[in-house]
Structure formats: C-alpha cells, structure tokens
Write a protein that holds these residues in place. Structure first.
Motif: not given
Length: 200
Positions: A77-88, A160-166
């Motif tokens: 979950d932390l990897r998903l959150q970090t990838a979302e903020s990085t990509l955004l 990023t929306a997909v990453l956030h939902e995941a």
C-alpha cells in the motif's frame, strides 16, 4: 503471519485530535519511528506527530525498516501511494492538453518542424513540440512518437486514479494484496518506482 507497527499522530487541538496514522513494516517502535522520519513524521517529548502537524518539509519516500534482517520490502500500500504521488507530480509538470502525433500534418504544415518526427500539444493552429523522436519517416521514430502521444497527461491522471483506488483497497487489508487486479496495480507502481538506468 506478518506484523507491523502503526504510528498515530498525537496532535490535539481543542476537543479534536489529528486522525493521521502511518502503517510501517517496522518490527518495533524504533524501526517504525525511523521509517516515519523518512515520511516527515517527528517524535518529540514521547509523542508522535505527522508531517502536516509537525510542519515538516520532508517529501514522503519509500523506506524499508531501518535495519532489515532480510530482503524485506516496503508494504504494497505504501508503494502504491508513493507511485501515485510520484506520477501525479510528473503529470502536473508536463505540458497540458491532449498530445497528438499526425505525421501527414507535419509534412504539409510549414509552421511545424520538418525533418523529424515529434509529438505536439496546444492549439491546432499553434502547436508546441513536447517530444521529438528522431528523423522524419524513420519507422522507429514514428512508433516512438505514436506511443508518447498515446500516453499523454490525461492517461497519466487515469493511471494515478487506478493507483489510488488500489491503495485504498490494499490499505484497508493492512498491506495484503488479495486479487489479480490489485497485484497488477502494485506491479504498475513498482515499474514507476523502479530506478531508471541512465547509462543504457
């Protein structure tokens, strides 16, 4: 069975308290606080404070336990959150609007660049080059330009929306990846966070 230590922000304002918490893969409180420090959390006078409440300027980043005993990985979950903020951040910094690649238009419009393939953005009458990919009519240059135009900022926002939902799903499951859809999102996050080799 896996264990984790959760940090809870202990800021109190009047009759309310901060609801922030940070789930870590630390095996004890010291490891959890070391991970928290990398995310802007502070431990002062026996109390823990989140990045927002402590006024930290540290940007969150992915960290494993301070001294892992094995090849431990940061929770999904932390990897998903970090990838979302990085990509955004990358999407928001990119040239806005739809990107397009029209090789036939490039050869007929004198206002456009000649001699190379490129991806354009902005108004049709006043395009801006966002990526030049190589010599005109070269199959690889054309394929690269077509790919870049397809994965424009609108696509990035959808990702990023997909990453956030995941993240929401995996976070509720305390870091457990329970199905193939969330696993695909974690694989996507890992691909975004993977260090890029600039030498090759």
């Amino acid at each position: 069975m896996s264990a984790s230590v959760v940090l809870h922000c202990q800021t109190t304002r009047g009759f309310s308290t901060c609801a922030a918490s940070l789930i870590t893969d630390g095996l004890n409180v010291d490891e959890a606080r070391a991970i928290g420090a990398g995310h802007g959390w502070r431990h002062v006078n026996g109390r823990d404070y989140c990045a927002a409440c402590s006024g930290s300027t540290v940007k969150p980043r992915v960290l494993a336990a301070a001294t892992p005993a094995d090849d431990a990985r940061v929770r999904a979950d932390l990897r998903l959150q970090t990838a979302e903020s990085t990509l955004l951040a990358l999407v928001n910094g990119a040239t806005g609007g739809s990107w397009r690649y029209r090789p036939e238009k490039q050869r007929t419009d004198p206002a456009l660049r000649s001699g190379e393939e490129f991806v354009a953005a902005g108004p049709t009458g006043r395009p801006v080059c966002v990526a030049a990919t190589g010599p005109a009519d070269d199959p690889q240059s054309m394929a690269d330009a077509s790919y870049i135009a397809t994965v424009d900022p609108d696509v990035g926002r959808a990702v990023t929306a997909v990453l956030h939902e995941a993240f929401e799903t995996v976070h509720q499951e305390h870091g457990l990846v329970a199905n193939s859809l969330t696993q695909a999102a974690v694989d996507l996050a890992d691909a975004i966070l993977r260090p890029k080799d600039r030498d090759h």
